[in-house]
Write a protein that holds these residues in place. Structure first.
Motif, PDB file in Angstrom:
ATOM      1  N   SER A 142      54.195  62.315  34.175  1.00 24.29           N
ATOM      2  CA  SER A 142      54.062  61.781  35.530  1.00 24.29           C
ATOM      3  C   SER A 142      52.600  61.444  35.772  1.00 24.29           C
ATOM      4  N   ASP A 191      50.770  63.111  37.707  1.00 23.85           N
ATOM      5  CA  ASP A 191      50.127  64.401  37.945  1.00 23.85           C
ATOM      6  C   ASP A 191      50.040  65.149  36.619  1.00 23.85           C
ATOM      7  N   TYR A 192      48.812  65.298  36.086  1.00 22.77           N
ATOM      8  CA  TYR A 192      48.671  65.949  34.787  1.00 22.77           C
ATOM      9  C   TYR A 192      47.307  66.624  34.678  1.00 22.77           C
ATOM     10  N   THR A 234      51.726  60.947  29.564  1.00 24.34           N
ATOM     11  CA  THR A 234      52.037  62.027  30.505  1.00 24.34           C
ATOM     12  C   THR A 234      53.421  61.807  31.086  1.00 24.34           C
ATOM     13  N   GLU A 245      57.265  68.716  34.888  1.00 22.83           N
ATOM     14  CA  GLU A 245      56.997  67.435  35.537  1.00 22.83           C
ATOM     15  C   GLU A 245      55.574  66.964  35.260  1.00 22.83           C
ATOM     16  N   ASN A 246      54.630  67.903  35.164  1.00 22.06           N
ATOM     17  CA  ASN A 246      53.226  67.531  34.944  1.00 22.06           C
ATOM     18  C   ASN A 246      52.793  67.690  33.489  1.00 22.06           C
TER      19      ASN A 246
END
Length: 313
Positions: free
Chosen positions: A158, A160-161, A156, A101-102
């Motif tokens: 998301s 959040d990376y 990215t 996800e990240n």
């Protein structure tokens, strides 16, 4: 016969059989432990469907540009922007389920393929930036400007990376030293000159294309420098993370990942390139240096002597 200083790796498949035997071929769904730190031989579009889901922290993609190019027997033909978009969509559809996800995504391209790639990327990911780097090499053009730049799209999965900006600072000489109360401000005095470690921009003019006297050089027609890969890896991953390169070429992503303490998975259909990759991975067991990266910072071009002195201190 090669000149004594010519370090170019250019073995045939027959000469590199010992290296090809170290690679893996997939015939069914693979477990992570069976592909981690491996070179997978075969077509990337088939092999991506056999990889486990949600295992990739960093995806680095250097697909064939939309140009007619012969990759030692594998011919890529130039096509329309529309068909190249379909080609890009095809590998993105296969690679997206593999990402955490990240996860972070970097995609290399030239100016012609940059816009079609960006168009597809933004429909799947969050576009963060476009890096442009000065590649220097390239044939002159009589009726156009010489193409001396390439792009790398930074996206990215998301919001959040990972991004470690302090890990990719550039050491530059200070032309006009500024002092406060007689002391250097944001720079340091050394016996080799005055230097400042600066935050990087999205224009990179410190990259050198691999050439014949560099140990990392191979006979691959579009090889990316380890220094360039090191910037992407240090900025957007952590030690122990998994990096995937589905168009591995001569192995620069895997080799640089290994040198920097990351795990890697690479896919390459050309057996000769797989041999070169494994040879380079073997060399990385003894030599983890990355030309242009020393003392924890990236250096400008033509500063090898300064880098060597910094490493000895």
């Amino acid at each position: 016969m090669k000149a004594e200083r010519n370090k170019t790796i250019d073995m045939t498949v027959e000469e590199g059989k010992i290296y090809l035997d170290r690679c893996v071929r997939l015939f069914e769904k693979a477990k992570l432990e069976n592909i981690l730190d491996k070179t997978i031989v075969g077509d990337t579009f088939q092999n991506l469907t056999l990889l486990p889901e949600n295992f990739v922290d960093l995806l680095i993609v250097d697909p064939p540009y939309n140009l007619a190019k012969n990759y030692h027997g594998n011919q890529f033909k130039k096509t329309s922007d529309e068909l190249y978009e379909e080609y890009t969509e095809s590998w993105i559809q296969r690679v997206k389920p593999l990402l955490k996800e990240n996860a972070t995504i970097y995609v290399c391209c030239d100016w012609k393929s940059s816009l079609p790639i960006e168009k597809v990327l933004k429909s799947h990911f969050h576009i963060q930036n476009r890096i442009t780097w000065q590649r220097e090499k390239g044939r002159g053009a009589l009726s156009n400007w010489k193409n001396g730049m390439e792009d790398i799209w930074f996206a990215t999965n998301s919001a959040d990376y990972t991004f470690h900006v302090d890990a990719v600072k550039i050491r530059r000489k200070v032309v006009a030293p500024y002092k406060v109360d007689g002391a250097p401000k944001d720079w340091e005095e050394t016996e080799d000159g005055n230097f400042r470690n600066t935050y990087p921009s999205n224009f990179w003019d410190d990259i050198s294309i691999p050439y014949w006297s560099m140990p990392e050089n191979t006979a691959h027609p579009t090889q990316k420098p380890e220094k360039l890969l090191a910037k992407l890896i240090l900025a957007s991953s952590n030690p122990g993370d998994v990096i995937l390169d589905p168009f591995l070429g001569s192995g620069s992503t895997s080799v640089t990942a290994k040198k920097l303490g990351r795990h890697y998975v690479g896919i390459e259909q050309n057996e000769q390139y797989c041999c070169w990759t494994e040879k380079r991975l073997e060399m990385a067991e003894k030599d983890v240096t990355i030309q242009g990266y020393a003392d924890g910072v990236f250096w400008e071009r033509n500063t090898t002597a300064l880098q060597q002195r910094a490493q000895k201190k």
